[in-house]
Scaffold this active site. Structure first.
Site, PDB file in Angstrom:
ATOM      1  N   GLU A   1      -5.403  24.167   0.425  1.00  0.00           N
ATOM      2  CA  GLU A   1      -5.742  24.013   1.839  1.00  0.00           C
ATOM      3  C   GLU A   1      -4.593  24.557   2.693  1.00  0.00           C
ATOM      4  OE1 GLU A   1      -5.653  19.975   3.546  1.00  0.00           O
ATOM      5  OE2 GLU A   1      -5.356  19.268   1.504  1.00  0.00           O
TER       6      GLU A   1
ATOM      7  N   HIS B   1      -5.852  10.187  -5.749  1.00  0.00           N
ATOM      8  CA  HIS B   1      -5.173  11.139  -4.872  1.00  0.00           C
ATOM      9  C   HIS B   1      -4.033  10.382  -4.181  1.00  0.00           C
ATOM     10  CE1 HIS B   1      -4.105  14.000  -1.937  1.00  0.00           C
ATOM     11  NE2 HIS B   1      -4.594  13.314  -0.920  1.00  0.00           N
TER      12      HIS B   1
ATOM     13  N   CYS C   1      -7.798  18.140   0.194  1.00  0.00           N
ATOM     14  CA  CYS C   1      -7.150  17.824  -1.081  1.00  0.00           C
ATOM     15  C   CYS C   1      -8.141  17.702  -2.231  1.00  0.00           C
ATOM     16  CB  CYS C   1      -6.363  16.522  -0.955  1.00  0.00           C
ATOM     17  SG  CYS C   1      -5.271  16.497   0.460  1.00  0.00           S
TER      18      CYS C   1
HETATM   19  N1  CAA Z   1      10.067  -2.237   5.051  1.00  0.00           N
HETATM   20  C1  CAA Z   1       8.970  -2.201   4.258  1.00  0.00           C
HETATM   21  N2  CAA Z   1       7.761  -1.743   4.702  1.00  0.00           N
HETATM   22  C2  CAA Z   1       7.670  -1.300   5.963  1.00  0.00           C
HETATM   23  C3  CAA Z   1       8.768  -1.342   6.845  1.00  0.00           C
HETATM   24  C4  CAA Z   1      10.015  -1.825   6.342  1.00  0.00           C
HETATM   25  N3  CAA Z   1      11.132  -1.866   7.091  1.00  0.00           N
HETATM   26  N4  CAA Z   1       8.379  -0.849   8.037  1.00  0.00           N
HETATM   27  C5  CAA Z   1       7.046  -0.526   7.909  1.00  0.00           C
HETATM   28  N5  CAA Z   1       6.647  -0.813   6.667  1.00  0.00           N
HETATM   29  C6  CAA Z   1       5.298  -0.592   6.103  1.00  0.00           C
HETATM   30  C7  CAA Z   1       4.163  -0.956   7.020  1.00  0.00           C
HETATM   31  O1  CAA Z   1       3.898  -2.349   6.993  1.00  0.00           O
HETATM   32  C8  CAA Z   1       3.045  -0.119   6.436  1.00  0.00           C
HETATM   33  O2  CAA Z   1       2.564  -0.724   5.240  1.00  0.00           O
HETATM   34  P1  CAA Z   1       1.035  -1.270   5.197  1.00  0.00           P
HETATM   35  O3  CAA Z   1       0.165  -0.106   5.584  1.00  0.00           O
HETATM   36  O4  CAA Z   1       0.883  -1.657   3.769  1.00  0.00           O
HETATM   37  O5  CAA Z   1       0.981  -2.370   6.177  1.00  0.00           O
HETATM   38  C9  CAA Z   1       3.765   1.147   5.963  1.00  0.00           C
HETATM   39  O6  CAA Z   1       5.166   0.811   5.904  1.00  0.00           O
HETATM   40  C10 CAA Z   1       3.603   2.310   6.909  1.00  0.00           C
HETATM   41  O7  CAA Z   1       3.915   1.868   8.190  1.00  0.00           O
HETATM   42  P2  CAA Z   1       3.045   2.326   9.447  1.00  0.00           P
HETATM   43  O8  CAA Z   1       1.611   2.085   9.177  1.00  0.00           O
HETATM   44  O9  CAA Z   1       3.643   1.724  10.673  1.00  0.00           O
HETATM   45  O10 CAA Z   1       3.368   3.880   9.386  1.00  0.00           O
HETATM   46  P3  CAA Z   1       3.064   5.018  10.405  1.00  0.00           P
HETATM   47  O11 CAA Z   1       2.128   4.599  11.462  1.00  0.00           O
HETATM   48  O12 CAA Z   1       4.374   5.557  10.851  1.00  0.00           O
HETATM   49  O13 CAA Z   1       2.349   6.156   9.515  1.00  0.00           O
HETATM   50  C11 CAA Z   1       0.806   7.083   7.967  1.00  0.00           C
HETATM   51  C12 CAA Z   1       1.843   5.997   8.200  1.00  0.00           C
HETATM   52  C13 CAA Z   1      -0.430   6.824   8.830  1.00  0.00           C
HETATM   53  C14 CAA Z   1       0.434   7.099   6.507  1.00  0.00           C
HETATM   54  C15 CAA Z   1       1.430   8.470   8.374  1.00  0.00           C
HETATM   55  O14 CAA Z   1       2.549   8.739   7.549  1.00  0.00           O
HETATM   56  C16 CAA Z   1       0.471   9.623   8.278  1.00  0.00           C
HETATM   57  O15 CAA Z   1      -0.288   9.891   9.206  1.00  0.00           O
HETATM   58  N6  CAA Z   1       0.477  10.375   7.135  1.00  0.00           N
HETATM   59  C17 CAA Z   1      -0.398  11.532   6.942  1.00  0.00           C
HETATM   60  C18 CAA Z   1      -1.847  11.150   6.713  1.00  0.00           C
HETATM   61  C19 CAA Z   1      -2.096  10.520   5.360  1.00  0.00           C
HETATM   62  O16 CAA Z   1      -1.349  10.692   4.430  1.00  0.00           O
HETATM   63  N7  CAA Z   1      -3.236   9.819   5.247  1.00  0.00           N
HETATM   64  C20 CAA Z   1      -3.660   9.243   3.992  1.00  0.00           C
HETATM   65  C21 CAA Z   1      -5.144   9.290   3.798  1.00  0.00           C
HETATM   66  S1  CAA Z   1      -5.768  10.953   4.092  1.00  0.00           S
HETATM   67  C22 CAA Z   1      -5.545  11.779   2.599  1.00  0.00           C
HETATM   68  O17 CAA Z   1      -5.339  11.182   1.593  1.00  0.00           O
HETATM   69  C23 CAA Z   1      -5.581  13.268   2.595  1.00  0.00           C
HETATM   70  C24 CAA Z   1      -4.212  13.801   2.614  1.00  0.00           C
HETATM   71  O18 CAA Z   1      -3.654  14.109   1.564  1.00  0.00           O
HETATM   72  C25 CAA Z   1      -3.522  13.955   3.878  1.00  0.00           C
END
Ligand code: CAA
Length: 399
Positions: free
Chosen positions: A82, A236, A114
């Site tokens: 992709e 994945h 993916c």
């Molecule tokens: N210690 C331990 N854990 C902590 C922490 C700390 N100090 N601070 C935060 N966390 C945890 C949170 O509780 C959260 O865990 P849970 O979801 O289990 O509650 C985790 O860390 C992530 O925190 P946030 O949700 O606040 O993170 P974020 O909003 O900054 O972003 C994300 C996370 C949405 C995955 C972002 O990185 C993102 O958009 N990534 C790209 C999209 C993605 O990977 N999506 C996955 C599904 S899509 C797919 O699979 C296709 C693909 O390949 C892209």
């Protein structure tokens, strides 16, 4: 006759960023990445690497281990990506030449985020079923890029996996039933004019688990194996915690006992490589398979593996495979470990320098200085054409 994965190897960039050096820039504790996302490092492509060089590097050891007849029996190359480099020409055609494959072959590129690698695998199985003398080379190769400073940034990475799909496979026989799920959802996409993905992070996680539910229910409706008849689960892995979350979700919807230790054991070995590589989109689930096979301390022969492949947008597929007797003799665990251990660490400023350049669009002559120590590199973009070459590392890999 059984059909499946006969040989498997992966490649990644030869540099990485430790996420401990990204956390302070984002103003978060490193545990957010190491615990919350389950990621320690992410591979970073050098300016002279792309999906072609990664794909060729992944496939090189598979091809080098074949004799002349074996190479001639590869009559199809399916390259899933992709992060393609051309709207018309398949990245696989460059890879086909770099690997010295027979001209008597078809080569095509597949895309559905993916998920595309799994569609390539299924198409390969169908081709081999039609003519079991043939081998199909399936390659999944991607560079995962989000905007600098965005919440997706710590989930970047890059990598490629190459699989030889044959009759009587030495590693994993793929079982015929699949659970499928497609829904039109805008959770993650990359319009043609962007080099980085657009993502709705929360929605993407929901879309992933909804797709898992749909694919699992369809697998059950098709008469697929019950949860209790599956020994390990490869998901994945956009970040490894996603696989842990997905497994908890599947355990719940399948009505299986929620024993934390058992649940962890069913996925733990699949996560080890991706923790260090980051997301590699199409390649990620199959690097998870390599991780399981390379790390399992017990002999997995006869074990059934459940696979969940997800591609945003969104397509999900759940299928199963059975590990073959004697598979351990055909693993590439030492080479995989060496590849990861020998990567060069980059600092955060160096990482920013590496990801900043945008490919030139003027059609002029642009020479690219050698950086990567991987077996293939892009040496120039000239007259709108990418120019690739083998490096000394390719000959060292063969020797
Ligand atoms: N210690 C331990 N854990 C902590 C922490 C700390 N100090 N601070 C935060 N966390 C945890 C949170 O509780 C959260 O865990 P849970 O979801 O289990 O509650 C985790 O860390 C992530 O925190 P946030 O949700 O606040 O993170 P974020 O909003 O900054 O972003 C994300 C996370 C949405 C995955 C972002 O990185 C993102 O958009 N990534 C790209 C999209 C993605 O990977 N999506 C996955 C599904 S899509 C797919 O699979 C296709 C693909 O390949 C892209």
């Amino acid at each position: 006759m059984q059909l499946g994965i006969d040989d498997l190897a992966f490649a990644t960039a030869d540099r990485y960023l430790d996420l401990a050096n990204l956390a302070p820039v984002h103003g978060v504790e490193v545990a957010k990445y190491t615990v919350g996302l389950g990621q320690d490092r992410m591979s970073v492509c050098a300016p002279d690497e792309d999906v072609v060089t990664l794909a060729a590097a992944a496939a090189l050891p598979l091809v080098e281990d074949l004799d002349e007849d074996g190479i001639a029996s590869i009559r199809t190359v399916l390259l899933a990506t992709e992060s393609g480099i051309d709207q018309s020409k398949s990245a696989g055609v460059y890879v086909h030449r770099l690997l010295g494959l027979s001209p008597a072959a078809r080569v095509v590129e597949l895309k559905q985020a993916c998920y595309a690698g799994t569609s390539a695998l299924q198409m390969a199985l169908a081709l081999v079923a039609r003519n079991p003398e043939q081998k199909v080379l399936v390659i999944c190769s991607d560079v995962a890029r989000y905007d600098v400073g965005s919440s997706g940034e710590p989930t970047q990475g890059c990598g490629a996996v190459a699989m030889l799909v044959t009759a009587d496979p030495r590693l994993v026989a793929i079982e015929p039933l699949s659970g499928l799920h497609t829904s039109d959802v805008m959770d993650f996409w990359r319009p043609n004019y962007r080099t980085t993905a657009v993502v709705d992070g929360r929605l993407s996680i929901r879309a992933y688990t909804d797709s898992l539910t749909g694919a699992w229910q369809d697998l059950q409706a098709q008469g697929g194996p019950a949860f209790g008849d599956i020994d390990a689960f490869v998901y994945h892995q956009p970040f490894t915690k996603m696989a842990t979350k997905a497994h908890a979700h599947l355990t719940r919807i399948a009505g299986a006992p929620r024993d934390a230790e058992v649940m962890e054991a069913q996925v733990a070995d699949t996560l080890r490589y991706n923790r260090e590589i980051g997301n590699s989109y199409t390649a990620s689930m199959y690097i998870g398979l390599a991780s399981l096979l390379d790390h399992a301390t017990e002999d997995l022969a006869g074990s059934r593996i459940g696979f969940f492949s997800y591609g945003s947008g969104a397509v999900g597929e759940m299928f199963t495979g059975v590990v073959q007797p004697g598979y351990r003799a055909h693993l590439r665990a030492a080479a995989h470990r060496r590849l990861l251990d020998e990567r060069v660490e980059v600092t955060h400023p160096e990482y920013l320098e590496i990801v900043a350049p945008v490919n030139p669009v003027d059609g002029g002559d642009h020479t690219i200085a050698p950086v990567t120590r991987n077996p293939f590199r892009m040496s120039a973009i000239t007259g709108h054409q990418r120019v690739y070459e083998r490096t000394a590392a390719a000959d060292a890999a063969v020797a």
